[in-house]
Scaffold this active site. Structure first.
Site, PDB file in Angstrom:
ATOM      1  N   SER A  13       0.825  -1.213   0.000  1.00  0.00           N
ATOM      2  CA  SER A  13       0.000   0.000   0.000  1.00  0.00           C
ATOM      3  C   SER A  13       0.866   1.273   0.000  1.00  0.00           C
ATOM      4  O   SER A  13       0.481   2.287  -0.594  1.00  0.00           O
ATOM      5  CB  SER A  13      -0.980   0.006   1.178  1.00  0.00           C
ATOM      6  OG  SER A  13      -0.309   0.173   2.400  1.00  0.00           O
ATOM      7  N   ASN A  14       2.022   1.224   0.636  1.00  0.00           N
ATOM      8  CA  ASN A  14       2.922   2.391   0.582  1.00  0.00           C
ATOM      9  C   ASN A  14       3.507   2.567  -0.814  1.00  0.00           C
ATOM     10  O   ASN A  14       3.658   3.681  -1.303  1.00  0.00           O
ATOM     11  CB  ASN A  14       4.032   2.264   1.625  1.00  0.00           C
ATOM     12  CG  ASN A  14       3.561   2.713   2.987  1.00  0.00           C
ATOM     13  OD1 ASN A  14       3.372   3.897   3.214  1.00  0.00           O
ATOM     14  ND2 ASN A  14       3.313   1.763   3.884  1.00  0.00           N
ATOM     15  N   HIS A 108       9.012   3.074   8.758  1.00  0.00           N
ATOM     16  CA  HIS A 108       8.824   2.174   9.898  1.00  0.00           C
ATOM     17  C   HIS A 108       7.639   2.668  10.735  1.00  0.00           C
ATOM     18  O   HIS A 108       7.557   3.861  11.057  1.00  0.00           O
ATOM     19  CB  HIS A 108      10.103   2.156  10.751  1.00  0.00           C
ATOM     20  CG  HIS A 108       9.963   1.277  11.957  1.00  0.00           C
ATOM     21  ND1 HIS A 108      10.060  -0.093  11.884  1.00  0.00           N
ATOM     22  CD2 HIS A 108       9.690   1.569  13.257  1.00  0.00           C
ATOM     23  CE1 HIS A 108       9.875  -0.603  13.089  1.00  0.00           C
ATOM     24  NE2 HIS A 108       9.646   0.376  13.934  1.00  0.00           N
TER      25      HIS A 108
HETATM   26  C1  GRF Z   1       4.041  -0.356   6.775  1.00  0.00           C
HETATM   27  O1  GRF Z   1       3.363  -0.131   7.976  1.00  0.00           O
HETATM   28  C2  GRF Z   1       5.487   0.068   6.885  1.00  0.00           C
HETATM   29  O2  GRF Z   1       5.709   1.075   7.814  1.00  0.00           O
HETATM   30  C3  GRF Z   1       6.160  -1.188   7.386  1.00  0.00           C
HETATM   31  O3  GRF Z   1       5.477  -2.243   6.788  1.00  0.00           O
HETATM   32  C4  GRF Z   1       4.154  -1.839   6.442  1.00  0.00           C
HETATM   33  C5  GRF Z   1       4.012  -2.105   4.976  1.00  0.00           C
HETATM   34  O4  GRF Z   1       2.712  -1.968   4.527  1.00  0.00           O
HETATM   35  N1  GRF Z   1       7.569  -1.155   7.104  1.00  0.00           N
HETATM   36  P1  GRF Z   1       2.411  -1.954   2.957  1.00  0.00           P
HETATM   37  O5  GRF Z   1       2.960  -3.271   2.380  1.00  0.00           O
HETATM   38  O6  GRF Z   1       3.094  -0.774   2.364  1.00  0.00           O
HETATM   39  O7  GRF Z   1       0.928  -1.896   2.863  1.00  0.00           O
END
Ligand code: GRF
Length: 230
Positions: A13-14, A108
């Site tokens: 999702s990021n 993070h």
């Molecule tokens: C996020 O909360 C990020 O901070 C951590 O892992 C999660 C990844 O989520 N490192 P996504 O795969 O981006 O949805």
């Protein structure tokens, strides 16, 4: 044109927030590859946006060392300027980090230096924190320890669960990671020799100064803190 590689392990999702920002804001950036170390929903999402993807499954390599060599080989093909980790569930070795010193960025889900590692939301609740949030930092060979670029924070609500907190933090992440990318592209943010220099602070941000690491060495002169972005 800034060339970005993204490393993922899951839903991505990021990564999607970064893709969307590039597309919608016409950012001068090309995502040259998305690499995952396991089968991941994020790979399919990247493909639908026409981005080159590569599954380099950790399970198919006899050691972390050989897996990292394969990832490095793939990265070398694409020559990225920056590598953004977006839910990449592996700790990078010092040898790997050294190859791209100061060029690997991680997000993070805690206000570092609090709650390095996993289960950050549950641990923040258990320890009775009032504030929680997310941190973007430069990757070093120490886990979740490099110079901080930015943090976005929230207040923990009454009756909060690890799940509600995760969702609230994730919303912050989806704003903050694209903001860091666009700040780099627009040169409002400079990262030079692993030093974080904010030339122009985005609206809603405050500049905090002089973080020190465990050895009392100054590892970052400035970082950005965003509050109340809900
Ligand atoms: C996020 O909360 C990020 O901070 C951590 O892992 C999660 C990844 O989520 N490192 P996504 O795969 O981006 O949805």
């Amino acid at each position: 044109m800034l060339k970005l590689a993204i490393l993922i392990s899951g839903r991505g999702s990021n990564m999607l927030a970064l893709i969307t920002a590039i597309e919608e804001q016409n950012l001068h950036c090309q995502i040259v590859c998305v690499i995952s170390n396991k089968q991941a929903q994020g790979l399919d999402i990247a493909k639908t946006h026409g981005i080159a993807t590569k599954l380099i499954a950790r399970a198919e390599y006899s050691s972390k060392h050989f897996h990292e060599i394969a990832v490095l080989k793939e990265l070398k093909k694409h020559q990225p300027d920056w590598i953004f980790l977006a839910g990449y569930m592996a700790i990078l070795s010092a040898e790997f980090v050294d190859k791209f010193e100061g060029k690997i960025i991680n997000i993070h889900p805690s206000l570092l230096p609090k709650f390095k590692g996993l289960n950050t939301h549950k641990r923040a609740l258990q320890s009775g924190e009032i504030r929680h949030g997310t941190t973007i930092h430069i990757v070093t060979s120490e886990l979740d320890d490099g110079p901080i670029i930015a943090q976005s924070e929230l207040f923990i609500m009454p009756n909060e669960t690890a799940e509600t907190l995760e969702n609230r933090v994730l919303r912050k992440e989806h704003i903050l990671y694209p903001l860091i990318l666009s700040s780099l592209i627009k040169k409002h943010l400079e990262i030079k020799d692993s030093e974080v220099i904010w030339h122009q602070i985005p609206p809603g941000g405050n500049k905090l100064s002089s973080q020190k690491n465990n050895n009392s060495k100054i590892v970052s002169n400035t970082y950005l803190k965003l509050q109340n972005l809900d």
